[in-house]
Write an enzyme that holds these catalytic residues in place. Sequence first.
Site, mmCIF file in Angstrom:
data_model
loop_
_atom_site.group_PDB
_atom_site.id
_atom_site.type_symbol
_atom_site.label_atom_id
_atom_site.label_comp_id
_atom_site.label_asym_id
_atom_site.label_seq_id
_atom_site.Cartn_x
_atom_site.Cartn_y
_atom_site.Cartn_z
ATOM 1 N N HIS A 46 0.863 -1.173 0.000
ATOM 2 C CA HIS A 46 0.000 0.000 0.000
ATOM 3 C C HIS A 46 0.903 1.227 0.000
ATOM 4 C CE1 HIS A 46 -3.861 -1.984 1.792
ATOM 5 N NE2 HIS A 46 -3.214 -2.812 0.987
ATOM 6 N N GLU B 270 0.966 3.892 1.744
ATOM 7 C CA GLU B 270 1.405 4.326 3.068
ATOM 8 C C GLU B 270 2.559 3.477 3.584
ATOM 9 O OE1 GLU B 270 -1.710 3.558 1.997
ATOM 10 O OE2 GLU B 270 -3.202 4.312 3.387
ATOM 11 N N CYS C 178 -2.514 -0.184 7.402
ATOM 12 C CA CYS C 178 -1.756 1.062 7.308
ATOM 13 C C CYS C 178 -1.933 1.920 8.555
ATOM 14 C CB CYS C 178 -2.164 1.821 6.046
ATOM 15 S SG CYS C 178 -1.712 0.936 4.535
ATOM 16 N N CYS D 243 -6.323 2.022 5.608
ATOM 17 C CA CYS D 243 -6.965 0.784 6.043
ATOM 18 C C CYS D 243 -6.402 0.386 7.409
ATOM 19 C CB CYS D 243 -6.697 -0.328 5.019
ATOM 20 S SG CYS D 243 -4.972 -0.878 4.987
#
Length: 192
Positions: A55, A57, A88, A85
């Site tokens: 992801h 992040e 993260c 999410c």
Amino acid sequence: MTGFPLPAPMARALSLAAEAAAAGEVPVGAVVTHGDEIVGEARNSMRGTLDPTAHAEIVAIRHAATRLGQSRLDGCTLWVTLEPCAMCTAAIGLARIAKLVFAADDPKGGAVVSGPRLYGLPTCHHRPEVLGGIGETAAAAQLRDFFAARIVPGVLIRIGNSLFQFVRDGAGHGVGSGISIGTVGLLRGADA
């Protein structure tokens, strides 16, 4: 009337999100700053790297930690185009990010102001300052356009708290009437 100018780190995150979309990834970009300096940045890259944890992040945090030579990113700000999410959100806390700035809420997958709201749990050891809605219009448009181009006509889409049914126009573009800003989540079966 014009709004306030978009902060440079969020503008960069939106640019990274556009790169992700062009690569077939969900358009999310993230930038880590320390003061005014960008120390890490990334875009979603799960498909391209075959890494479900890639992801934006997570990758931006990894780059920042490597660049700063430390695992704790005290005094850093994470700018991201979509509410993080659960994975993260937890990583942001573990990295001791001081401030989280995100553009669009994610009612279906977010974990900061949506869903489990992880920073509000008593087991959370670090809670960054959180600011949402910075760049929301642009980020929501990126997400809406990305998913509209990939959906089957007739599938219901939730954008924010509204439901829309997209169809294809004569040029093959996904269109829907009354589109408002917000985050996109596919709805199927009982969710619809």
